[in-house]
Design a protein around this motif. Sequence first.
Motif, PDB file in Angstrom:
ATOM      1  N   LEU A 120       3.848   6.937  10.200  1.00 45.14           N
ATOM      2  CA  LEU A 120       5.008   7.771   9.897  1.00 45.14           C
ATOM      3  C   LEU A 120       6.102   6.974   9.186  1.00 45.14           C
ATOM      4  N   ALA A 121       6.256   5.723   9.588  1.00 43.56           N
ATOM      5  CA  ALA A 121       7.270   4.876   8.954  1.00 43.56           C
ATOM      6  C   ALA A 121       6.874   4.474   7.539  1.00 43.56           C
ATOM      7  N   SER A 122       5.661   4.764   7.152  1.00 44.81           N
ATOM      8  CA  SER A 122       5.153   4.361   5.831  1.00 44.81           C
ATOM      9  C   SER A 122       5.035   5.543   4.878  1.00 44.81           C
ATOM     10  N   ARG A 123       5.795   6.596   5.094  1.00 33.12           N
ATOM     11  CA  ARG A 123       5.683   7.773   4.232  1.00 33.12           C
ATOM     12  C   ARG A 123       6.059   7.465   2.791  1.00 33.12           C
ATOM     13  N   ARG A 124       7.013   6.571   2.578  1.00 36.23           N
ATOM     14  CA  ARG A 124       7.459   6.254   1.216  1.00 36.23           C
ATOM     15  C   ARG A 124       7.068   4.846   0.778  1.00 36.23           C
ATOM     16  N   SER A 125       6.732   3.997   1.747  1.00 37.35           N
ATOM     17  CA  SER A 125       6.359   2.620   1.416  1.00 37.35           C
ATOM     18  C   SER A 125       5.234   2.169   2.334  1.00 37.35           C
ATOM     19  N   ALA A 126       4.294   1.427   1.795  1.00 40.06           N
ATOM     20  CA  ALA A 126       3.158   0.965   2.593  1.00 40.06           C
ATOM     21  C   ALA A 126       3.522  -0.216   3.482  1.00 40.06           C
ATOM     22  N   ARG A 127       4.689  -0.779   3.284  1.00 38.05           N
ATOM     23  CA  ARG A 127       5.019  -2.029   3.977  1.00 38.05           C
ATOM     24  C   ARG A 127       4.978  -1.922   5.505  1.00 38.05           C
TER      25      ARG A 127
ATOM     26  N   ILE B 156      -8.843  -7.686  10.224  1.00 41.36           N
ATOM     27  CA  ILE B 156      -7.634  -7.669   9.385  1.00 41.36           C
ATOM     28  C   ILE B 156      -7.957  -7.142   7.993  1.00 41.36           C
ATOM     29  N   VAL B 157      -9.031  -7.658   7.398  1.00 40.45           N
ATOM     30  CA  VAL B 157      -9.410  -7.242   6.043  1.00 40.45           C
ATOM     31  C   VAL B 157      -9.698  -5.744   6.007  1.00 40.45           C
ATOM     32  N   ALA B 158     -10.468  -5.245   6.966  1.00 39.57           N
ATOM     33  CA  ALA B 158     -10.815  -3.825   6.988  1.00 39.57           C
ATOM     34  C   ALA B 158      -9.577  -2.958   7.182  1.00 39.57           C
ATOM     35  N   GLY B 159      -8.686  -3.373   8.076  1.00 39.28           N
ATOM     36  CA  GLY B 159      -7.478  -2.595   8.323  1.00 39.28           C
ATOM     37  C   GLY B 159      -6.564  -2.541   7.111  1.00 39.28           C
ATOM     38  N   VAL B 160      -6.344  -3.692   6.488  1.00 46.21           N
ATOM     39  CA  VAL B 160      -5.472  -3.741   5.309  1.00 46.21           C
ATOM     40  C   VAL B 160      -6.064  -2.932   4.162  1.00 46.21           C
ATOM     41  N   ALA B 161      -7.354  -3.130   3.889  1.00 47.46           N
ATOM     42  CA  ALA B 161      -7.995  -2.419   2.785  1.00 47.46           C
ATOM     43  C   ALA B 161      -7.971  -0.912   3.017  1.00 47.46           C
TER      44      ALA B 161
ATOM     45  N   GLY C 275       3.289   0.026   7.592  1.00 49.49           N
ATOM     46  CA  GLY C 275       1.918   0.122   8.083  1.00 49.49           C
ATOM     47  C   GLY C 275       1.135  -1.148   7.871  1.00 49.49           C
ATOM     48  N   LEU C 276       1.297  -1.753   6.694  1.00 50.85           N
ATOM     49  CA  LEU C 276       0.609  -3.019   6.427  1.00 50.85           C
ATOM     50  C   LEU C 276       1.062  -4.095   7.404  1.00 50.85           C
ATOM     51  N   THR C 277       2.347  -4.114   7.671  1.00 52.20           N
ATOM     52  CA  THR C 277       2.872  -5.109   8.616  1.00 52.20           C
ATOM     53  C   THR C 277       2.237  -4.943   9.985  1.00 52.20           C
ATOM     54  N   LEU C 278       2.127  -3.685  10.443  1.00 48.96           N
ATOM     55  CA  LEU C 278       1.516  -3.444  11.752  1.00 48.96           C
ATOM     56  C   LEU C 278       0.064  -3.899  11.773  1.00 48.96           C
ATOM     57  N   VAL C 279      -0.704  -3.519  10.748  1.00 48.74           N
ATOM     58  CA  VAL C 279      -2.120  -3.887  10.714  1.00 48.74           C
ATOM     59  C   VAL C 279      -2.273  -5.405  10.753  1.00 48.74           C
TER      60      VAL C 279
END
Length: 526
Positions: free
Chosen positions: A101-108, A143-148, A110-114
Amino acid sequence: MSTTAAPPEQTTEPGRPAAIPRGLAALIGLLAVAAALGVGHLVALLAPGSSPFFAVGDTVIRFSPQWLTEFAKTTFGTADKPILLGSMAVVIAIVAAVAGLASRRSARPGLTLVVVLGVVGLVVVIFAPTFGPLSVLAPIASIVAGVASFLWLHRLATRAAVARTGGPEVSRRNVLIGTAAVGAGAVVAGGGGVLLAPSIDDARARVTARLAAATLTETAPAIPAGAAFVESGTPPFVTSNAEFYRVDTALSLPLQSEQTWSLRIGGMVDRPIALDFDDIMSRPLVERTITMTCVSNVVGGPYISTADFVGVELRDVLLEAGVRPGADQLLSTSLDGWTAGSPTDVIMEPGRGALIAVGMNGEALPAEHGFPARLIVPGLYGFLSATKWVTDIELTTFDAAQGYWLQRGWGKFAPIKTQSRIDFPKGLSTQPPGRLTVAGIAWSQPTGISRVEVRMDGGEWQDAELADEVNTRTWRMWRADFDLTPGSHTVQTRATDRDGVTQTEMRADPIPDGASGWPATIFTVS
């Protein structure tokens, strides 16, 4: 008259990135973390014990405060591990959805959490007792799978959020295909990690066949017909493998074939020994009926069971190794890194009967009870004597090393206390008026039980009828009759061992060295 096409609907303010719909954003967070966990669990097949999800769970158990550990055992019993895993899954899902939800406008976000979750998994795997060179592969793959997965889904969803003539339908279709693909991939990877996990069924079948063909130097005497009062409400004298209590810290069972298993005996010994399973089977095998008790057993609790165990005399192996003076502790380690410290002098007592056990009730040890080998020391609570999946024995001192639970303040020696339990009637049950048979069990390994007394509603103690004694390393059944009138009643019991020690009335919690007190059951006659 000419017409002009309406402009596409504006989905965002000028200069601001398009916002992904809330539901889709939360779903992207969930799917990315699910993909990370699923792939990590699959890759963990290369190094058992390195699945990030289970590694975090093991770490939670390892560092949980004593009060929380006992609360879980008392409240949830043998369901404590599934409840822990389920709770972890719920918490991770909520965090993943919030990050989405926090990543609706920016991927940052969600990426940080992963990445943070992945790094946490990597750290706990590295510091796990079972860490090996291949253990880092699972958390790194996670990590790779989550980020990708997150980047791909977020990019598709962002494109779909931008209103373009003729474009939204194609973009939404791509998002649907992408989310379905990642979801399916997470399920397949996680399910593959479960389905492809090594099985010990064939190994157990081989060991069971070898035990059936083996010649035992000592066979457990047949259980006499009068050893249990099952008709009066006691359990069967020998507990089936399926019903035998299980209390341990393992979230995922350590699985190793007998063909690759080995046991090292070293430390303060004259002659270090390395044994494989064939070495164990070539030694004199003995069969003994032994009752095991967990220190977490509350007064009247369920964590006590009896089985016929087959194995080799631990004392004989230690005599062969030559225990050096001053080695007051036998520190044993399991395949998953759990440790227990047993008093050496207790194990070395002639007649104590401590075993390196490989068989249980006519078959190989079940996976949950320590296959391919475990330790059993009659008369000591399991937390310092009953290491499952044993792979290392170090003769040392209590000053030099501490076992898993001793580090957490549990007892250093903890001999089993004289105790009893009421099995019938059950608490808060309703019974018919007239003659009622009260029945239960008593134990004081390895001394044995000589007497059980029962009283009703605080009256005079009366001697209970004792079942036939099998040996002093096992529980003993009892029963007593009372003529009761309608109303509420309370029955109590106390046992006395063969040394004349009577079960104390003084209440004590299970930790640090075993519960004490007289069990009581309240029931109604009507």
